[in-house]
Design an enzyme around this catalytic site. Structure first.
Site, PDB file in Angstrom:
ATOM      1  N   ASP A  98     -25.917 -29.759  -2.185  1.00 32.83           N
ATOM      2  CA  ASP A  98     -26.942 -28.749  -2.424  1.00 32.83           C
ATOM      3  C   ASP A  98     -28.297 -29.449  -2.572  1.00 32.83           C
ATOM      4  OD1 ASP A  98     -28.166 -26.273  -3.233  1.00 32.83           O
ATOM      5  OD2 ASP A  98     -26.203 -25.647  -3.970  1.00 32.83           O
ATOM      6  N   GLU A 253     -31.116 -21.494   2.512  1.00 29.93           N
ATOM      7  CA  GLU A 253     -31.046 -20.266   1.736  1.00 29.93           C
ATOM      8  C   GLU A 253     -32.381 -19.552   1.954  1.00 29.93           C
ATOM      9  OE1 GLU A 253     -30.392 -18.604  -2.789  1.00 29.93           O
ATOM     10  OE2 GLU A 253     -31.697 -20.295  -2.440  1.00 29.93           O
ATOM     11  N   HIS A 324     -22.414 -18.079  -5.912  1.00 29.77           N
ATOM     12  CA  HIS A 324     -22.569 -18.193  -7.363  1.00 29.77           C
ATOM     13  C   HIS A 324     -23.723 -17.367  -7.922  1.00 29.77           C
ATOM     14  CE1 HIS A 324     -25.458 -20.755  -5.510  1.00 29.77           C
ATOM     15  NE2 HIS A 324     -26.086 -20.886  -6.658  1.00 29.77           N
ATOM     16  N   ASP A 325     -24.395 -16.599  -7.079  1.00 32.08           N
ATOM     17  CA  ASP A 325     -25.534 -15.793  -7.532  1.00 32.08           C
ATOM     18  C   ASP A 325     -25.265 -14.295  -7.489  1.00 32.08           C
ATOM     19  OD1 ASP A 325     -27.210 -17.998  -7.946  1.00 32.08           O
ATOM     20  OD2 ASP A 325     -27.916 -17.981  -5.879  1.00 32.08           O
TER      21      ASP A 325
END
Ligand code: NOJ
Ligand code: CA
Length: 549
Positions: A98, A253, A324-325
């Site tokens: 990441d 993203e 994860h969001d």
């Protein structure tokens, strides 16, 4: 289109804090990931994106990095990382790291220096303005985007939490230092990056106040930060000096503009693909959790089509349901009481879209949202902020908790449910975030024992995507939505040369009659067992993947 190694890959995301704890301190670690690589390999995964594990004060669970080249001790050591990488590579699983470069932690040495004085050499590495609140923008996790620092009587800009000051990308030294760090990781032999929040690295209109949009008297900072003109220069420089020098995979993203698909993901694009949000953000108004919207399949289909249609034989996409969001997809789209067929159908509805499918940890066994009874049990800073905002807008504690239940990021962050032992085998100690006691039967162990489980269905979907016969079609075939005005069915064709696959998904608990005129050559997947299929009678929650002409 030039062939790339990841064109037929299926990816999986791990949130390291919650995956598996091997030293029993209650926190997942890198060795935990290494231990489960065989499980992922068995499932058919060949790309693994791991959320941040770098040194961090963990104000935003690692998305606040204080040293890019160190592993945080809670996750292990660089040796653990190297071991994990080696084993993964042996299994043919490429590791994606990441890349969080919009901001650092406020505890990063660079920021510590930057705040010392106005003439510090690193002053310009961050965004500083004189005075207390240079404009009225709201940060992503609530409050002003500006944090006042007495020491120099000025404020620094943070799009996210105040512990995440934004780097100043206009500064060449900053860019060069980041590019050097990127290449340092690439030289270790990783498979690429998921690139965090990259759409907001360039800022504009910092001297302006925007129109107030909520009770806190502030305004969203998004219009001043998202895809600001000129960002292309930073991104093409980054691609040129780093990514393009290696044979890797990168996912931005970013909710890119439809017309920018080629610019971002084409042959000379900045990235290979992007995680977009057009379909996932339909459940709230402007991201306010206390302004929920009800699910409408037509609107959802339209959003997905808007991301699929711009794709061509030069561009690529990432497709996903969970990360994860966001909340758990079963809870969000179907409700917790929906039957197993529905969960399989939901999986199939996105899995055969054009692009690389991502599976989030626990999605493959059908994990659901978690119901905590008090806001103090939550860890996620967004949940705490959104709860406070709901209270500020006049909602009761119960109502505010209801909004948080639907939307909390902890829904996908509580510990993974491996087996039927204490804490679901995640850890022998109390975990950092409370486990979900509401669904004790949902475990990998149970799923592996039952051939009809969601897990095996995911495995079948992966095998089908990778099968000799259909891998070209699923990788390179075009996308065409059919029945686009049907409020119950989500159906599409994938077409490649003279091959055609039809994917039909019934999102309702009712039998749906259709009037389709395709000859079915072969049933490739059917989520309802022993069913005599009829292409014009789609059973409740049925999902069919058909080779047709
Ligand atoms: C996006 C990440 O996915 C999210 O978890 C994080 O809070 C923000 N970016 C800030 O890094
Ligand atoms: Ca641990």
């Amino acid at each position: 289109m030039k062939k790339r190694w990841w064109h037929n890959s299926v990816a999986y995301q791990v949130y390291p804090k919650s995956f598996l704890d091997t030293n029993n301190d209650g926190i997942g670690d890198l060795r935990g990931i290494t231990e489960k690589l065989d499980y992922l390999h068995e499932l058919g995964i060949d790309v693994l994106w791991i959320s941040p594990f770098f040194k961090s004060p963990m104000k935003d669970n690692g998305y606040d990095i204080s040293d890019y080249k160190e592993i945080d001790p809670i996750f292990g050591t660089m040796r653990d990382f190297d071991e994990m990488l080696e084993k993964a590579n042996q299994l043919g699983i490429r590791i994606l790291v990441d890349l969080v470069v919009n901001h650092t932690s406020d505890e990063h040495d660079w920021f510590e220096e930057s705040r010392q004085s106005k003439d510090n050499p690193k002053r310009d590495w961050y965004i500083w303005k004189d005075g207390k609140q240079p404009n009225n923008w709201r940060s992503c996790f609530g409050g002003s985007v500006w944090e006042y620092d007495e020491k120099t009587d000025s404020s620094y800009f943070h799009y996210f939490h105040k512990g995440q000051p934004c780097l100043n990308w206009e500064n060449k030294e900053v860019r060069d230092t980041i590019f050097e760090m990127i290449n340092w990781w690439l030289d270790k032999g990783i498979g690429g990056f998921r690139v965090d929040a990259i759409e907001v690295i360039k800022k504009t209109r910092l001297d302006e106040n925007f129109e107030v949009d909520a009770a806190d008297g502030l305004a969203s900072a998004y219009p001043g930060c998202r895809l600001v003109k000129g960002i292309e220069l930073f991104l093409s420089e980054m691609a040129e000096k780093t990514f393009n020098q290696y044979d890797i995979m990168t996912i931005a993203e970013a909710d890119i503009r439809i017309e920018d698909q080629e610019l971002w993901t084409g042959p000379n694009g900045f990235f290979d693909m992007a995680f977009q949000f057009k379909s996932s953000k339909l459940d709230t108004e402007l991201g306010f959790w206390h302004r929920p919207r009800t699910f409408d399949l037509l609107e959802y289909k339209e959003a997905i089509a808007s991301e699929q249609y711009p794709l061509n034989d030069q561009t690529w996409a990432a497709v996903w349901l969970e990360n994860h969001d966001v909340p758990r997809s079963i809870t969000k789209y179907l409700g917790n009481d929906s039957p197993l067929e529905a969960h399989k159908m939901l999986g199939a509805s996105y899995f055969f879209l054009r692009g690389t499918p991502f599976i989030y940890q626990g999605q493959e066994i059908g994990m659901r949202n978690i119901r905590y009874s008090s806001i103090v049990q939550y860890d996620d800073i967004a949940s705490i902020d959104q709860y406070d905002r709901a209270i500020e807008e006049g909602y009761t504690n119960e109502q505010a908790l209801g909004f948080v239940y639907n939307r909390s990021r902890d829904n996908t962050r509580y510990p993974m449910q491996w087996d039927n032992s204490k804490n679901y085998g995640f850890s022998k100690t109390d975990p950092w975030l409370e486990i979900n006691t509401e669904f004790p039967e949902i475990t990998v162990e149970n799923a592996l024992k039952d051939q009809s489980s969601l897990l095996y269905f995911y495995k079948d979907m992966i095998s089908l995507r990778k099968s000799e016969e259909f891998k070209e079609l699923f990788s390179y075939g075009t996308f065409e939505m059919i029945l686009d005005k049907d409020p119950s069915i989500f159906a599409y064709l994938r077409i490649y040369d003279d091959k055609k696959v039809l994917v039909i998904n019934n999102f309702t608990d009712r039998l749906v009659l259709l009037n389709l005129d395709y000859k079915v050559n072969k049933v490739l997947l059917n989520n309802i067992e022993n069913d005599d299929i009829n292409i014009n009678e789609i059973r409740p929650y049925q999902s069919l993947v058909l080779d047709v002409e």
